[in-house]
Design an enzyme around this catalytic site. Structure first.
Site, PDB file in Angstrom:
ATOM      1  N   GLU A 293      23.321  20.263 -15.400  1.00  0.00           N
ATOM      2  CA  GLU A 293      23.636  18.998 -16.050  1.00  0.00           C
ATOM      3  C   GLU A 293      23.422  17.856 -15.069  1.00  0.00           C
ATOM      4  O   GLU A 293      23.623  18.000 -13.855  1.00  0.00           O
ATOM      5  CB  GLU A 293      25.079  18.983 -16.559  1.00  0.00           C
ATOM      6  CG  GLU A 293      25.360  17.864 -17.531  1.00  0.00           C
ATOM      7  CD  GLU A 293      26.446  18.204 -18.548  1.00  0.00           C
ATOM      8  OE1 GLU A 293      26.826  17.305 -19.290  1.00  0.00           O
ATOM      9  OE2 GLU A 293      26.904  19.357 -18.569  1.00  0.00           O
TER      10      GLU A 293
ATOM     11  N   LYS B 100      26.653  25.854 -27.223  1.00  0.00           N
ATOM     12  CA  LYS B 100      27.347  24.566 -27.210  1.00  0.00           C
ATOM     13  C   LYS B 100      26.503  23.512 -27.920  1.00  0.00           C
ATOM     14  O   LYS B 100      25.284  23.671 -28.065  1.00  0.00           O
ATOM     15  CB  LYS B 100      27.618  24.127 -25.771  1.00  0.00           C
ATOM     16  CG  LYS B 100      26.384  24.032 -24.893  1.00  0.00           C
ATOM     17  CD  LYS B 100      26.777  23.811 -23.437  1.00  0.00           C
ATOM     18  CE  LYS B 100      25.576  23.817 -22.517  1.00  0.00           C
ATOM     19  NZ  LYS B 100      25.964  23.686 -21.092  1.00  0.00           N
TER      20      LYS B 100
ATOM     21  N   ARG C 183      40.799  19.055  -9.048  1.00  0.00           N
ATOM     22  CA  ARG C 183      40.541  18.417  -7.756  1.00  0.00           C
ATOM     23  C   ARG C 183      40.503  19.433  -6.621  1.00  0.00           C
ATOM     24  O   ARG C 183      40.038  19.122  -5.526  1.00  0.00           O
ATOM     25  CB  ARG C 183      41.631  17.380  -7.477  1.00  0.00           C
ATOM     26  CG  ARG C 183      41.667  16.239  -8.482  1.00  0.00           C
ATOM     27  CD  ARG C 183      42.964  15.468  -8.366  1.00  0.00           C
ATOM     28  NE  ARG C 183      44.109  16.321  -8.668  1.00  0.00           N
ATOM     29  CZ  ARG C 183      45.357  15.893  -8.695  1.00  0.00           C
ATOM     30  NH1 ARG C 183      45.619  14.626  -8.430  1.00  0.00           N
ATOM     31  NH2 ARG C 183      46.341  16.716  -8.989  1.00  0.00           N
TER      32      ARG C 183
ATOM     33  N   ARG D 283      25.698  12.242 -10.607  1.00  0.00           N
ATOM     34  CA  ARG D 283      26.170  13.550 -10.164  1.00  0.00           C
ATOM     35  C   ARG D 283      25.200  14.597 -10.689  1.00  0.00           C
ATOM     36  O   ARG D 283      25.012  14.734 -11.898  1.00  0.00           O
ATOM     37  CB  ARG D 283      27.585  13.843 -10.666  1.00  0.00           C
ATOM     38  CG  ARG D 283      28.254  14.983  -9.875  1.00  0.00           C
ATOM     39  CD  ARG D 283      29.629  15.307 -10.409  1.00  0.00           C
ATOM     40  NE  ARG D 283      29.551  16.195 -11.557  1.00  0.00           N
ATOM     41  CZ  ARG D 283      30.526  16.337 -12.473  1.00  0.00           C
ATOM     42  NH1 ARG D 283      31.622  15.635 -12.363  1.00  0.00           N
ATOM     43  NH2 ARG D 283      30.379  17.176 -13.473  1.00  0.00           N
TER      44      ARG D 283
ATOM     45  N   GLU E 240      24.835  14.146 -14.649  1.00  0.00           N
ATOM     46  CA  GLU E 240      25.916  13.279 -15.129  1.00  0.00           C
ATOM     47  C   GLU E 240      25.670  11.850 -14.658  1.00  0.00           C
ATOM     48  O   GLU E 240      25.866  11.523 -13.486  1.00  0.00           O
ATOM     49  CB  GLU E 240      27.260  13.788 -14.596  1.00  0.00           C
ATOM     50  CG  GLU E 240      27.655  15.161 -15.109  1.00  0.00           C
ATOM     51  CD  GLU E 240      28.430  15.074 -16.422  1.00  0.00           C
ATOM     52  OE1 GLU E 240      28.479  13.979 -17.004  1.00  0.00           O
ATOM     53  OE2 GLU E 240      28.983  16.099 -16.828  1.00  0.00           O
TER      54      GLU E 240
ATOM     55  N   LYS F 276      22.435  15.927 -24.492  1.00  0.00           N
ATOM     56  CA  LYS F 276      21.881  16.852 -23.502  1.00  0.00           C
ATOM     57  C   LYS F 276      20.443  17.270 -23.778  1.00  0.00           C
ATOM     58  O   LYS F 276      19.865  18.028 -22.981  1.00  0.00           O
ATOM     59  CB  LYS F 276      22.777  18.092 -23.388  1.00  0.00           C
ATOM     60  CG  LYS F 276      24.141  17.802 -22.781  1.00  0.00           C
ATOM     61  CD  LYS F 276      24.978  19.057 -22.645  1.00  0.00           C
ATOM     62  CE  LYS F 276      26.332  18.778 -22.017  1.00  0.00           C
ATOM     63  NZ  LYS F 276      27.185  17.877 -22.817  1.00  0.00           N
TER      64      LYS F 276
ATOM     65  N   GLN G 214      22.337  29.317 -24.125  1.00  0.00           N
ATOM     66  CA  GLN G 214      21.933  29.623 -22.763  1.00  0.00           C
ATOM     67  C   GLN G 214      22.502  30.975 -22.346  1.00  0.00           C
ATOM     68  O   GLN G 214      23.519  31.412 -22.891  1.00  0.00           O
ATOM     69  CB  GLN G 214      22.445  28.540 -21.802  1.00  0.00           C
ATOM     70  CG  GLN G 214      21.916  27.153 -22.089  1.00  0.00           C
ATOM     71  CD  GLN G 214      22.565  26.091 -21.208  1.00  0.00           C
ATOM     72  OE1 GLN G 214      23.742  26.208 -20.866  1.00  0.00           O
ATOM     73  NE2 GLN G 214      21.823  25.056 -20.849  1.00  0.00           N
ATOM     74  N   PRO G 215      21.888  31.612 -21.364  1.00  0.00           N
ATOM     75  CA  PRO G 215      22.486  32.829 -20.815  1.00  0.00           C
ATOM     76  C   PRO G 215      23.662  32.448 -19.920  1.00  0.00           C
ATOM     77  O   PRO G 215      23.633  31.406 -19.249  1.00  0.00           O
ATOM     78  CB  PRO G 215      21.357  33.445 -19.993  1.00  0.00           C
ATOM     79  CG  PRO G 215      20.524  32.270 -19.576  1.00  0.00           C
ATOM     80  CD  PRO G 215      20.587  31.298 -20.729  1.00  0.00           C
TER      81      PRO G 215
END
Length: 270
Positions: free
Chosen positions: A242, A121, A197, A227, A244, A88, A157-158
């Site tokens: 993000e 993370k 889903r 994505r 993807e 990332k 991150q906040p």
């Protein structure tokens, strides 16, 4: 033509949908584990990475696999994209609005900014693995310290309250063109549906389209699929949370025509 649907030993409700679309197009498809030692990747006209969702524990091996496969056949998305996108830290290099992030590399001091709530993370992770949400600064610092002590890059991150109300907007592009969008609850939200889903369709706003197009232009690669996950910052402006490009869930099973569009885009590239 023969296509490989790269997957893992686990559930994936898009798998049969895309394999069926390949059959409709006159192509033979097979679901193959990415780490299957018996797989003959060179025998396929195209290898399409879809759901190898256990790679995160062996990311280096997965990247090596991607480059090896690409040396013998067509890989989608390309190995160079997969190598960048599975770490990332790519978020720092895109030059687009992103969620504000404090990066901590191994060997650097762990000192976090003061904020109401933290998300901590690792830079190499998926599915919120090893991700912590907390309002306690000491707890956040301890988790970041554990990550860098293990040789990992920590992201701080906040936590954005807007994910509780508006959610994330996932914009799916197929063959470089917008296909569909979904509203997703962030995995760290207070209330997360048990069924991933069960997410409604969404019509992105003009500012979200503009940002998504800017993000993909910055990548500068011919992508079979992408994505773009966006959130809104406190002031309302969209930001990338993000991108993807490796193995995103594309909601093919709940989006009529999407699997056929993906198949057409694949055939065009071949």
């Amino acid at each position: 033509m023969r296509f490989a649907y790269v997957t893992y030993d686990g559930p994936d409700d898009d798998r049969e949908v895309l394999l069926a679309a390949w059959r409709r197009a006159g192509a033979e498809g097979a679901a193959v584990r990415w780490d299957d030692p018996a797989a003959d990747w060179d025998s396929f006209d195209a290898v399409v990475v879809r759901s190898p969702w256990d790679y995160i524990l062996r990311r280096d091996q997965f990247v090596e696999w991607a480059h090896k496969v690409e040396s013998g056949t067509r890989l989608f998305n390309p190995a160079s994209v997969i190598e960048r996108n599975t770490d990332k830290t790519y978020l720092r290099d895109l030059g687009v609005p992103t969620v504000p992030t404090h990066w901590i590399h191994p060997g650097e001091q762990v000192a976090l900014p003061h904020q109401a709530e933290y998300v901590v993370k690792p830079a190499i992770s998926a599915g919120a693995r090893d991700t912590l949400r907390t309002a306690d600064r000491a707890t956040a610092e301890a988790h970041a310290r554990d990550l860098v002590a293990a040789g990992r890059v920590a992201m701080v991150q906040p936590y954005l309250d807007m994910v509780e109300t508006e959610g994330e907007t996932s914009m799916i592009y197929i063959g470089g063109r917008f296909s569909h969008a979904r509203r997703r609850n962030a995995m760290l939200a207070d209330v997360v549906p048990a069924d991933h889903r069960a997410v409604p369709a969404r019509d992105p706003g003009p500012d979200q389209f503009a940002l998504a197009e800017q993000v993909l232009a910055e990548v500068g690669e011919d992508l079979l699929y992408a994505r773009v996950d966006l959130v809104r910052l406190p002031g309302g402006a969209p930001a990338l949370i993000e991108l993807e490009l490796t193995e995103p869930y594309l909601f093919l099973s709940t989006t009529p025509g999407a699997a056929d569009r993906l198949t057409t885009a694949l055939l065009t590239r071949l």
